[in-house]
Design an enzyme around this catalytic site. Sequence first.
Site, PDB file in Angstrom:
ATOM      1  N   ASP A 245       1.951  92.434  40.754  1.00 34.03           N
ATOM      2  CA  ASP A 245       0.964  92.357  39.879  1.00 34.03           C
ATOM      3  C   ASP A 245      -0.420  92.119  40.640  1.00 34.03           C
ATOM      4  O   ASP A 245      -0.522  91.552  41.474  1.00 34.03           O
ATOM      5  CB  ASP A 245       1.075  90.925  39.158  1.00 34.03           C
ATOM      6  CG  ASP A 245       0.222  90.994  37.802  1.00 34.03           C
ATOM      7  OD1 ASP A 245       1.076  91.297  36.704  1.00 34.03           O
ATOM      8  OD2 ASP A 245      -0.898  90.783  37.714  1.00 34.03           O
ATOM      9  N   ASP A 280       4.324  97.771  32.438  1.00 33.24           N
ATOM     10  CA  ASP A 280       4.151  97.086  31.205  1.00 33.24           C
ATOM     11  C   ASP A 280       2.670  96.848  31.267  1.00 33.24           C
ATOM     12  O   ASP A 280       2.406  95.727  31.641  1.00 33.24           O
ATOM     13  CB  ASP A 280       4.996  95.887  30.983  1.00 33.24           C
ATOM     14  CG  ASP A 280       4.770  95.189  29.656  1.00 33.24           C
ATOM     15  OD1 ASP A 280       4.022  95.942  28.695  1.00 33.24           O
ATOM     16  OD2 ASP A 280       5.529  94.347  29.203  1.00 33.24           O
ATOM     17  N   CYS A 333       2.944  96.347  24.716  1.00 25.90           N
ATOM     18  CA  CYS A 333       3.278  95.617  23.178  1.00 25.90           C
ATOM     19  C   CYS A 333       2.341  95.720  22.481  1.00 25.90           C
ATOM     20  O   CYS A 333       1.748  95.088  21.589  1.00 25.90           O
ATOM     21  CB  CYS A 333       3.408  93.890  23.697  1.00 25.90           C
ATOM     22  SG  CYS A 333       1.954  93.427  24.604  1.00 25.90           S
TER      23      CYS A 333
END
Length: 379
Positions: A245, A280, A333
């Site tokens: 990340d 994502d 999302c």
Amino acid sequence: MRPDARVGAAISILDEILAGQPAEQALLRWSRNSRFAGSGDRAAIRDLVFQALRRRNSCASLGGAMTGRGLMIGLCRLNGQDPATVFTGQGHAPQVLSQTEALAQGGEAVDLPDWVLPMWRDSLGDAWQQVADAMGERAPVWLRVNPAMSDPDKATRSLAQDGVSVAASPLLATALRVEAGERQVNRSAAYQQGMVELQDLSAQLACAALPDIGAGRVLDYCAGGGGKALAIAGAQPRAKITAHDANEQRMADLPLRAKRAGAGIVAEQPKGSFDLVVADVPCSGSGTWRRTPDAKWRLDEAGFHRLLDLQQRIMAEAAAFVAPGGVFAYMTCSVLEDENGGQVDRFLTANPDFRQEARHFWTPLTASDGFFCAVLRKG
């Protein structure tokens, strides 16, 4: 605290949020300054605040003002309760209604920012209103059963012993919806022993839709807390998984979560090529706005376009780690097409060595959160 005092507390918190304070910070600040409030009070006040934020436009219309007080008056009316029975001015209850408040004649509204509405309609077609309405309701809590530690039946029995009632999803055997006792989940033996993890059904379905790469290498490029990496580890135990990340602090809990789940996940800078790369990416979160309802009111159009640029950069970065013949899985999302299929189409045009194998899209009408996943093969 009496119910009317809880409404008074929610009003003060909502005023801070409307002034620009993030909801979680405003709730935490109130909690720290209100030691008299018990855990039940804090939970009830949080629910009131989030209910009002999910239906902010409707509450303001019904309450006659875009203020904390207006939102709570409107929420009373939205829930079929006469606000005069709450706004009594007695004790710690909010002051009595003014004549203007008592006579407010507003109605329910579309609970989306004006600038989002055209995109929302274009993205969801005939289902746009139903999905918008679903975003006004409280989101369910979902658990993912970890096959390395348990199975659905064993996990269900263990959760029941700790007061957590669950129901299996017909869409995925390892997905359990919490029906009762959700605040006991983190303290349950099933959770503490790695038998289950908190993860929404739609995200679970996305991970289940990924190809099995056997003993190959997996890179979770935007790992965050590591939910996708853990789900892949549970479903593909032979895979060698690297989590990355850009903000390493987001992965702070991953080593402990991986240990609890019995998953061999390494958090490090990626090197070489991978058989499966999952990204994502940061997005509007429009598919999860019922969980973080202040987010839909905090995001503006300029910030949205910055997200689109960031998504394109991340796609290029992540795709560079895909081995020939490997798979790139792009996820959001979001329910907005500009962030989903639109980004994939732009990527495929710029990268003809990739081809699309599958494209999945879930909403509260078909699964749980709004979620998108495209599976792209290199070569």
